[in-house]
Design a protein around this motif. Structure first.
Motif, PDB file in Angstrom:
ATOM      1  N   SER A   1      26.437 129.308  11.012  1.00 41.55           N
ATOM      2  CA  SER A   1      25.179 128.807  10.882  1.00 41.55           C
ATOM      3  C   SER A   1      25.736 127.159  10.717  1.00 41.55           C
ATOM      4  O   SER A   1      24.989 126.373  11.415  1.00 41.55           O
ATOM      5  CB  SER A   1      24.615 128.702   9.496  1.00 41.55           C
ATOM      6  OG  SER A   1      24.737 128.055   8.297  1.00 41.55           O
ATOM      7  N   VAL A   2      26.531 127.195  10.234  1.00 43.14           N
ATOM      8  CA  VAL A   2      26.880 125.590  10.177  1.00 43.14           C
ATOM      9  C   VAL A   2      27.901 125.363  11.342  1.00 43.14           C
ATOM     10  O   VAL A   2      27.427 123.973  12.309  1.00 43.14           O
ATOM     11  CB  VAL A   2      27.845 125.057   9.195  1.00 43.14           C
ATOM     12  CG1 VAL A   2      28.600 124.017   9.035  1.00 43.14           C
ATOM     13  CG2 VAL A   2      27.268 125.584   7.817  1.00 43.14           C
ATOM     14  N   SER A   3      28.918 125.943  12.374  1.00 44.73           N
ATOM     15  CA  SER A   3      29.009 126.190  13.271  1.00 44.73           C
ATOM     16  C   SER A   3      28.609 125.374  14.908  1.00 44.73           C
ATOM     17  O   SER A   3      27.958 124.742  15.526  1.00 44.73           O
ATOM     18  CB  SER A   3      30.461 127.118  13.394  1.00 44.73           C
ATOM     19  OG  SER A   3      30.892 127.256  14.810  1.00 44.73           O
ATOM     20  N   LYS A   4      27.342 126.969  14.278  1.00 44.23           N
ATOM     21  CA  LYS A   4      26.263 126.707  15.474  1.00 44.23           C
ATOM     22  C   LYS A   4      25.525 125.048  15.268  1.00 44.23           C
ATOM     23  O   LYS A   4      25.700 124.719  16.959  1.00 44.23           O
ATOM     24  CB  LYS A   4      25.593 127.429  15.507  1.00 44.23           C
ATOM     25  CG  LYS A   4      24.321 128.155  15.980  1.00 44.23           C
ATOM     26  CD  LYS A   4      23.747 129.257  15.675  1.00 44.23           C
ATOM     27  CE  LYS A   4      22.818 129.633  17.123  1.00 44.23           C
ATOM     28  NZ  LYS A   4      22.072 131.037  17.337  1.00 44.23           N
ATOM     29  N   ARG A   5      24.798 124.579  14.342  1.00 46.42           N
ATOM     30  CA  ARG A   5      24.505 123.582  14.619  1.00 46.42           C
ATOM     31  C   ARG A   5      25.110 122.552  14.499  1.00 46.42           C
ATOM     32  O   ARG A   5      25.525 121.708  15.710  1.00 46.42           O
ATOM     33  CB  ARG A   5      23.881 122.883  13.405  1.00 46.42           C
ATOM     34  CG  ARG A   5      23.797 122.119  12.861  1.00 46.42           C
ATOM     35  CD  ARG A   5      22.857 121.463  11.529  1.00 46.42           C
ATOM     36  NE  ARG A   5      22.697 120.333  11.091  1.00 46.42           N
ATOM     37  CZ  ARG A   5      21.103 119.103  11.297  1.00 46.42           C
ATOM     38  NH1 ARG A   5      20.377 120.758  11.151  1.00 46.42           N
ATOM     39  NH2 ARG A   5      21.007 118.507  11.434  1.00 46.42           N
ATOM     40  N   TYR A   6      26.449 122.226  14.710  1.00 47.22           N
ATOM     41  CA  TYR A   6      27.670 121.501  15.193  1.00 47.22           C
ATOM     42  C   TYR A   6      27.527 121.406  16.436  1.00 47.22           C
ATOM     43  O   TYR A   6      27.727 120.347  17.038  1.00 47.22           O
ATOM     44  CB  TYR A   6      29.153 121.199  14.541  1.00 47.22           C
ATOM     45  CG  TYR A   6      30.326 120.121  14.585  1.00 47.22           C
ATOM     46  CD1 TYR A   6      29.765 119.264  14.274  1.00 47.22           C
ATOM     47  CD2 TYR A   6      30.904 121.106  15.923  1.00 47.22           C
ATOM     48  CE1 TYR A   6      31.045 117.963  15.041  1.00 47.22           C
ATOM     49  CE2 TYR A   6      31.807 119.576  16.478  1.00 47.22           C
ATOM     50  CZ  TYR A   6      31.562 118.838  16.369  1.00 47.22           C
ATOM     51  OH  TYR A   6      32.643 117.506  16.549  1.00 47.22           O
TER      52      TYR A   6
ATOM     53  N   ALA B   1      33.931 115.922  13.464  1.00 46.50           N
ATOM     54  CA  ALA B   1      34.044 116.714  11.983  1.00 46.50           C
ATOM     55  C   ALA B   1      34.795 116.761  11.462  1.00 46.50           C
ATOM     56  O   ALA B   1      36.116 116.841  11.643  1.00 46.50           O
ATOM     57  CB  ALA B   1      33.790 118.751  12.940  1.00 46.50           C
ATOM     58  N   SER B   2      35.127 116.719   9.504  1.00 44.36           N
ATOM     59  CA  SER B   2      35.680 117.241   9.336  1.00 44.36           C
ATOM     60  C   SER B   2      35.268 118.065   8.159  1.00 44.36           C
ATOM     61  O   SER B   2      34.142 118.172   7.463  1.00 44.36           O
ATOM     62  CB  SER B   2      36.938 116.029   8.617  1.00 44.36           C
ATOM     63  OG  SER B   2      38.234 115.428   8.255  1.00 44.36           O
ATOM     64  N   TRP B   3      36.378 118.449   6.578  1.00 44.10           N
ATOM     65  CA  TRP B   3      36.200 118.208   5.456  1.00 44.10           C
ATOM     66  C   TRP B   3      37.348 117.696   4.559  1.00 44.10           C
ATOM     67  O   TRP B   3      37.907 117.300   4.686  1.00 44.10           O
ATOM     68  CB  TRP B   3      35.873 120.134   5.417  1.00 44.10           C
ATOM     69  CG  TRP B   3      37.901 120.371   5.542  1.00 44.10           C
ATOM     70  CD1 TRP B   3      37.363 121.015   7.285  1.00 44.10           C
ATOM     71  CD2 TRP B   3      38.927 121.283   5.481  1.00 44.10           C
ATOM     72  NE1 TRP B   3      38.675 120.820   7.638  1.00 44.10           N
ATOM     73  CE2 TRP B   3      39.576 121.951   6.322  1.00 44.10           C
ATOM     74  CE3 TRP B   3      39.030 120.687   3.702  1.00 44.10           C
ATOM     75  CZ2 TRP B   3      40.793 121.704   6.042  1.00 44.10           C
ATOM     76  CZ3 TRP B   3      40.176 121.278   3.456  1.00 44.10           C
ATOM     77  CH2 TRP B   3      40.876 122.260   4.626  1.00 44.10           C
ATOM     78  N   PHE B   4      36.781 118.206   3.446  1.00 44.84           N
ATOM     79  CA  PHE B   4      37.165 117.490   2.141  1.00 44.84           C
ATOM     80  C   PHE B   4      37.262 118.115   1.453  1.00 44.84           C
ATOM     81  O   PHE B   4      36.340 119.039   1.022  1.00 44.84           O
ATOM     82  CB  PHE B   4      37.220 116.457   1.237  1.00 44.84           C
ATOM     83  CG  PHE B   4      37.474 115.492   2.034  1.00 44.84           C
ATOM     84  CD1 PHE B   4      39.000 114.625   2.700  1.00 44.84           C
ATOM     85  CD2 PHE B   4      36.182 114.328   3.159  1.00 44.84           C
ATOM     86  CE1 PHE B   4      39.089 113.630   3.371  1.00 44.84           C
ATOM     87  CE2 PHE B   4      36.906 113.225   3.830  1.00 44.84           C
ATOM     88  CZ  PHE B   4      38.375 113.071   3.633  1.00 44.84           C
ATOM     89  N   LEU B   5      38.360 118.820   0.692  1.00 50.51           N
ATOM     90  CA  LEU B   5      38.381 120.322  -0.846  1.00 50.51           C
ATOM     91  C   LEU B   5      37.841 118.538  -2.270  1.00 50.51           C
ATOM     92  O   LEU B   5      37.995 117.486  -1.972  1.00 50.51           O
ATOM     93  CB  LEU B   5      40.004 119.898  -1.461  1.00 50.51           C
ATOM     94  CG  LEU B   5      40.307 121.234  -0.474  1.00 50.51           C
ATOM     95  CD1 LEU B   5      41.866 122.075  -0.845  1.00 50.51           C
ATOM     96  CD2 LEU B   5      39.827 122.448  -0.209  1.00 50.51           C
TER      97      LEU B   5
END
Length: 107
Positions: free
Chosen positions: A14-19, A29-33
């Motif tokens: 769902s997150v991938s689809k939205r992006y 797009a990115s992410w952090f622990l």
């Protein structure tokens, strides 16, 4: 902190689809622990280069997308720049054992 990492390989569909549904609007797009965020030196001094809106009587009202020249911004700690709300959110993420945050930017 880091260059954009893209979406994690195991991100929810769902997150991938939205992006990927808004390629002309969403980017970087990115992410952090959460553990990475907990290890940052928030006492580091940075330069806040956001341009404040001319004529505004509010010191925290910024002109969208404009920055002042290098060296013309306000020196402050990263903690001051992020504000108290950021640390409340970080505490909440830690308390609920969140692993990471995923984010992107909008044009």
């Amino acid at each position: 902190m880091s260059a954009p990492r893209g979406l994690p390989d195991d991100v929810r569909e769902s997150v991938s689809k939205r992006y990927y549904s808004y390629p002309d609007v969403l980017h970087s797009a990115s992410w952090f622990l959460v553990s990475e965020l907990a290890e940052v030196d928030y006492c580091e001094v940075i330069e806040d280069r956001r341009e404040r809106r001319v004529g505004s009587d509010r010191a925290d009202f910024y002109q969208t997308n404009n920055t002042v020249a290098l060296g013309k911004g306000e020196q402050m700690t990263l903690r001051e720049f992020l504000g108290a709300e950021f640390f409340l959110d970080l505490d909440a993420l830690t308390a609920c054992n969140a692993d990471r945050i995923v984010f992107w930017f909008e044009l």
